[in-house]
Design a protein around this motif. Structure first.
Motif, PDB file in Angstrom:
ATOM      1  N   ASN A   1      45.768  92.599  69.546  1.00 44.46           N
ATOM      2  CA  ASN A   1      46.594  91.686  68.742  1.00 44.46           C
ATOM      3  C   ASN A   1      45.912  90.339  68.499  1.00 44.46           C
ATOM      4  OD1 ASN A   1      48.996  91.515  67.217  1.00 44.46           O
ATOM      5  ND2 ASN A   1      49.920  90.186  68.756  1.00 44.46           N
ATOM      6  N   LYS A   2      44.582  90.339  68.518  1.00 42.78           N
ATOM      7  CA  LYS A   2      43.804  89.147  68.208  1.00 42.78           C
ATOM      8  C   LYS A   2      42.790  89.482  67.114  1.00 42.78           C
ATOM      9  CE  LYS A   2      42.778  88.699  72.583  1.00 42.78           C
ATOM     10  NZ  LYS A   2      42.200  88.229  73.869  1.00 42.78           N
TER      11      LYS A   2
ATOM     12  N   TYR B   1      41.775  84.407  66.681  1.00 41.78           N
ATOM     13  CA  TYR B   1      43.075  83.987  66.162  1.00 41.78           C
ATOM     14  C   TYR B   1      44.136  84.989  66.614  1.00 41.78           C
ATOM     15  CZ  TYR B   1      40.150  81.165  63.101  1.00 41.78           C
ATOM     16  OH  TYR B   1      39.214  80.281  62.617  1.00 41.78           O
ATOM     17  N   ASN B   2      45.344  84.526  66.772  1.00 46.19           N
ATOM     18  CA  ASN B   2      46.461  85.432  67.016  1.00 46.19           C
ATOM     19  C   ASN B   2      46.696  86.236  65.743  1.00 46.19           C
ATOM     20  OD1 ASN B   2      49.361  86.331  67.013  1.00 46.19           O
ATOM     21  ND2 ASN B   2      49.309  85.393  69.037  1.00 46.19           N
TER      22      ASN B   2
ATOM     23  N   GLU C   1      49.181  87.899  64.748  1.00 52.83           N
ATOM     24  CA  GLU C   1      50.550  87.884  64.239  1.00 52.83           C
ATOM     25  C   GLU C   1      50.997  86.491  63.798  1.00 52.83           C
ATOM     26  OE1 GLU C   1      52.910  90.110  63.575  1.00 52.83           O
ATOM     27  OE2 GLU C   1      51.646  91.825  64.061  1.00 52.83           O
ATOM     28  N   THR C   2      50.677  85.472  64.607  1.00 51.56           N
ATOM     29  CA  THR C   2      51.067  84.105  64.249  1.00 51.56           C
ATOM     30  C   THR C   2      49.966  83.409  63.461  1.00 51.56           C
ATOM     31  OG1 THR C   2      50.153  83.076  66.253  1.00 51.56           O
ATOM     32  CG2 THR C   2      52.399  83.972  66.378  1.00 51.56           C
TER      33      THR C   2
ATOM     34  N   VAL D   1      43.000  80.543  68.516  1.00 56.05           N
ATOM     35  CA  VAL D   1      43.100  80.714  69.966  1.00 56.05           C
ATOM     36  C   VAL D   1      41.928  80.047  70.674  1.00 56.05           C
ATOM     37  CG1 VAL D   1      43.166  82.391  71.855  1.00 56.05           C
ATOM     38  CG2 VAL D   1      44.396  82.858  69.713  1.00 56.05           C
TER      39      VAL D   1
ATOM     40  N   ASP E   1      37.950  86.923  76.696  1.00 59.06           N
ATOM     41  CA  ASP E   1      37.349  86.330  75.491  1.00 59.06           C
ATOM     42  C   ASP E   1      36.099  85.529  75.836  1.00 59.06           C
ATOM     43  OD1 ASP E   1      38.963  87.451  73.548  1.00 59.06           O
ATOM     44  OD2 ASP E   1      40.463  85.865  73.665  1.00 59.06           O
TER      45      ASP E   1
END
Length: 337
Positions: free
Chosen positions: A128-129, A143-144, A146-147, A151, A191
């Motif tokens: 989900n990234k 980055y996220n 979904e939103t 990050v 990460d």
């Protein structure tokens, strides 16, 4: 009586439709893209004429410039690549320093990512990234998915181009145009850049079939395909062609190009490749500017020197032409969904 019967009839009809045996779900007329092929058209550098096309699943029609038609504004400057998921399409717009996020079924704009982007190139979604490479920075931005919030930035040893994810890792290949000779491995849990996998020739391709990663390396005299499992090279197969490029994985096979020829080999890397055919006459970096193989069907594009719209030619493996289309300026990629 008419004023009473009419609404009663409407209620009865609605009830009948909603409880029919076939459980038919009404079609949303905005959901035009339920299956098929999205086509990325790069556009001319600094001209802001990047676009996206859509080829239907039957490979019979093409619809050009669907982003602008749907959203009433230009896509931007240089559509470098795309990531297609069940929910979203992430369009990496290189010279605009943006990633346009659209609804995959409607192509309506959802969000424009712009934070911390510096000439973005390729992207992949994992856990989900969204992981994004850069032409200018020795890093991968996260980055996220979904939103779409930024990050973090993962430091690399070199700039990176193609990026894929499989198993426990994300793999970023050092910049093709700078002669990169390593794949930097990222742990998506922390990460962080965990290790580098080195090669003896410049990297011209990085793909995955969902189980392993394949790295195409080449120079003026020879080419090789290496299989990577986890963080090490498990097998390398030398090729008979020099300067090979445009590698893709499809089904149980690896496909690549050399000159104007298209080649195929088993993804086990245990046998030599076979030449399928040569594309139409032309300069190799133009007639094969875009290349993919989807379910055994070969998609190519001739960029026409970026002076005219691209010519898209779809082939069977025997070299026979399935269909020809006119795309946008600089067609560089084909994405099945």
């Amino acid at each position: 009586m008419k004023k009473i019967l009419a609404p009663m009839f409407a209620v009865t009809l609605l009830y009948s439709c909603s409880n029919s045996d076939d459980n038919t779900v009404p079609v949303n007329p905005d959901e035009k893209y339920l299956d098929g092929i999205f086509v990325s058209n790069e556009g001319n550098f600094t001209k802001g004429n990047a676009s996206t096309s859509y080829i239907n699943s039957g490979l019979t029609t093409i619809t050009n410039d669907i982003f602008t038609t749907t959203n009433g504004r230009a896509l931007g400057d240089v559509s470098q690549s795309m990531v297609v998921t069940d929910k979203y399409v992430y369009i990496v717009v290189n010279n605009s320093n943006t990633i346009e996020v659209v609804n995959r079924k409607t192509f309506k704009s959802v969000y424009t990512i712009s934070e911390n982007l510096n000439s973005p190139r390729y992207a992949v979604v994992k856990n989900n990234k969204l992981y994004v490479t850069s032409l200018n920075d020795k890093s991968v931005n996260v980055y996220n998915a979904e939103t779409f919030a930024f990050v973090k930035e993962i430091e690399l040893n070199n700039t990176s181009e193609n990026i894929v994810a499989v198993g426990d890792y994300v793999y970023a290949a050092n910049g093709f145009y700078s002669g990169g000779m390593a794949v930097e491995v990222i742990n998506p849990t922390s990460d962080t850049n965990t290790t580098d996998i080195s090669f003896d020739k410049a990297i011209n391709g990085l793909v995955t079939n969902g189980q392993a990663v394949y790295v195409l390396t080449a120079n003026a005299t020879t080419s090789s395909v290496s299989m990577v499992n986890n963080t090490s090279i498990s097998l390398t197969k030398d090729l008979d062609q020099a300067n090979s490029r445009n590698m893709v994985a499809s089904g149980s096979n690896i496909y690549y190009t050399a000159g104007t020829g298209i080649y195929k080999m088993s993804n086990s890397l245990t046998a030599a490749s076979t030449k399928l055919f040569d594309v139409v006459n032309g300069q190799e970096y133009s007639v094969l500017y875009g290349f993919n193989v989807i379910n055994g069907t070969i998609f190519t594009s001739d960029a026409n020197g970026f002076t005219d719209n691209s010519k898209i030619v779809i082939y069977k493996e025997d070299g026979s032409i399935v269909k020809e289309f006119t795309g946008g300026i600089g067609t560089n990629g084909f994405y099945k969904f």
